[in-house]
Write an enzyme that holds these catalytic residues in place. Structure first.
Site, short mmCIF file in Angstrom:
data_model
loop_
_atom_site.label_atom_id
_atom_site.label_comp_id
_atom_site.label_asym_id
_atom_site.label_seq_id
_atom_site.Cartn_x
_atom_site.Cartn_y
_atom_site.Cartn_z
N ASP A 14 -2.39 2.34 -4.14
CA ASP A 14 -3.59 2.19 -3.34
C ASP A 14 -4.45 1.03 -3.83
O ASP A 14 -4.14 0.37 -4.82
CB ASP A 14 -4.40 3.49 -3.36
N HIS A 74 0.83 -1.22 0.00
CA HIS A 74 0.00 0.00 0.00
C HIS A 74 0.86 1.26 0.00
O HIS A 74 0.36 2.36 -0.28
CB HIS A 74 -0.93 -0.01 1.22
#
Length: 448
Positions: A425, A421
């Site tokens: 995203d 992450h």
């Protein structure tokens, strides 16, 4: 001058290795080109040949970490004098000349559990195994007194001499090994003083006293597995990966009906050439083409920057008894499916036969890991740092799709994507996974 035997360096990044096993015993003769020792490193294991003929002298015991280029032994040519005090204090201990072989029994008796190597292999020297065969001694029932609990010749000699004084049934010897019970400390209650299973069970419950009768059911035996080489490296890297990355996993199903048909056609088409593409090959190809469209997934995290790689090199996880190896398929997006299937087959065979080159393990930009052959429906693969993602391949299962109001049987594969992450995203990660799904559901695009 004797020929020096070095710890072979395998790859530019190798910093440590061990002689996992000497194939030629200390003081024994070797012929040039004969297997001399087995090298264990962080990534690969391989057999090392003798570069000369003569008498082998060990300078390090099995399992002792050394740096690449360190001298681990010598080979003395025929007629070359070997100094009487030549050798290493670290070599496997042998009984003193003035000490009778039976006196070695207490050293073996002090051990309370057997020591096993990776893959549940009992640690024993080649010389000990040969002697055990000659003396008809069950080496699996011996507690080793060598380095790390390794069984040496003295242990076998002591076991052979004590066998008549401590007769035991085969079942009792097997149980003694499992429970870590030294038969030298067990008083037999069977005919003629023979040690029975019940005697061993009782000894495991009351190790400080001689058993008089059967005891309770045995507890699980213990064994010690050394954490070194490949397993040590995997443990460190997996822990570091989870500790330093923001890893998340998502799943998505792909309809595999057309992919199954395509694979069957390709298997028939290339049968005469010995090329048999797998479903994992199709997933690797789909992932490689998807990485072209989603460069953030084909990236590496750095402390101050994110590197998006221009080439697509996909690692394929291959399971071995001692750990996981990830050889790399280079330019998986550019080569044909036929070339890809041939390369993955070569890499898998080379991995299982310890024939990988250092280059086969370098430069991966993304990884595919398959567990579908074990019947797994979903799992959480761990990223191979510093890559940004890894794709898990699960089993193909029967499912139901709907054609209007009519149910239709179909076959589905679940894809498990773990991504970092910090690099991208959830939405771009999902877009990448959707592209892989679309390519598998229209697999003719994999051939373009």
């Amino acid at each position: 001058m004797p020929t020096e035997v070095y710890l072979v360096k395998v790859g530019m990044n190798m910093t440590e290795g061990v002689v996992e096993e000497w194939y030629i015993a200390d003081g024994a003769r070797v012929e040039k080109g004969e297997l001399l020792y087995r090298l264990e490193t962080e990534k690969v294991n391989l057999d090392v040949d003798a570069e000369a003929s003569g008498t082998v002298k060990h300078m390090v015991p099995e399992g002792e970490p050394k740096k690449p280029g360190d001298i681990v032994g010598y080979i003395f040519a025929d007629g070359e004098e070997i100094p009487a005090d030549f050798g290493s204090a670290a070599a496997a201990p042998e009984p003193a000349a003035a000490q009778p072989a039976a006196a070695a029994t207490p050293a073996a008796a002090a051990a309370t559990s057997q020591t096993f190597g990776e893959g549940d292999r009992l640690l024993s020297s080649p010389a000990a195994r040969r002697l055990a065969k000659e003396l008809d001694v069950d080496i699996s029932a011996i507690n080793g007194s060598g380095p790390g609990g390794r069984i040496v010749e003295a242990d076998v000699q002591a076991a052979a001499q004590s066998a008549s004084a401590n007769p035991a049934s085969p079942a009792a010897r097997k149980l003694a090994r499992e429970l870590g019970v030294n038969l030298a400390n067990v008083r037999g209650t069977g005919p003629g003083g023979r040690i029975t299973r019940e005697d061993v069970e009782a000894a495991s419950q009351h190790p400080s006293a001689a058993p008089a009768a059967a005891a309770a059911a045995p507890s699980a035996g213990s064994k010690t597995v050394p954490v070194r080489g490949m397993r040590k490296t995997i443990a460190a890297r997996m822990h570091e990966s989870l500790s330093t990355m923001a890893q998340l996993t998502m799943d998505m199903d792909a309809n595999m009906d057309d992919a199954i048909k395509l694979r069957g056609q390709l298997v028939d088409e290339w049968a005469n050439e010995g090329i048999k593409p797998t479903y994992t090959d199709l997933v690797i190809r789909a992932a490689a083409k998807a990485l072209e469209q989603h460069p953030l997934m084909n990236a590496s995290w750095g402390d101050t920057e994110i590197t998006q790689h221009g080439d697509v090199h996909v690692g394929m996880a291959v399971a071995l008894p001692e750990g996981l190896i990830v050889p790399v398929v280079r330019n998986a997006n550019r080569i044909s499916v036929k070339e890809l299937a041939s390369e993955t087959s070569r890499l898998a065979d080379a991995t299982r036969n310890n024939q990988l080159s250092p280059d086969d393990l370098q430069g991966g930009t993304f990884t595919v890991s398959a567990l579908g052959m074990y019947g797994v429906d979903s799992f959480t693969p761990i990223i191979n740092a510093p890559q940004a993602g890894i794709l898990g391949v699960n089993r193909i299962r029967d499912d139901i799709a709907w054609d209007g109001d009519r149910p239709v049987k179909t076959q589905v594969m679940r894809l498990s994507l773990t991504w970092d992450h910090r690099v991208l995203d959830g939405a771009p990660a999902a877009e990448f996974l959707r592209t892989v799904k679309q390519l598998l559901e229209a697999p003719f695009r994999l051939l373009l």
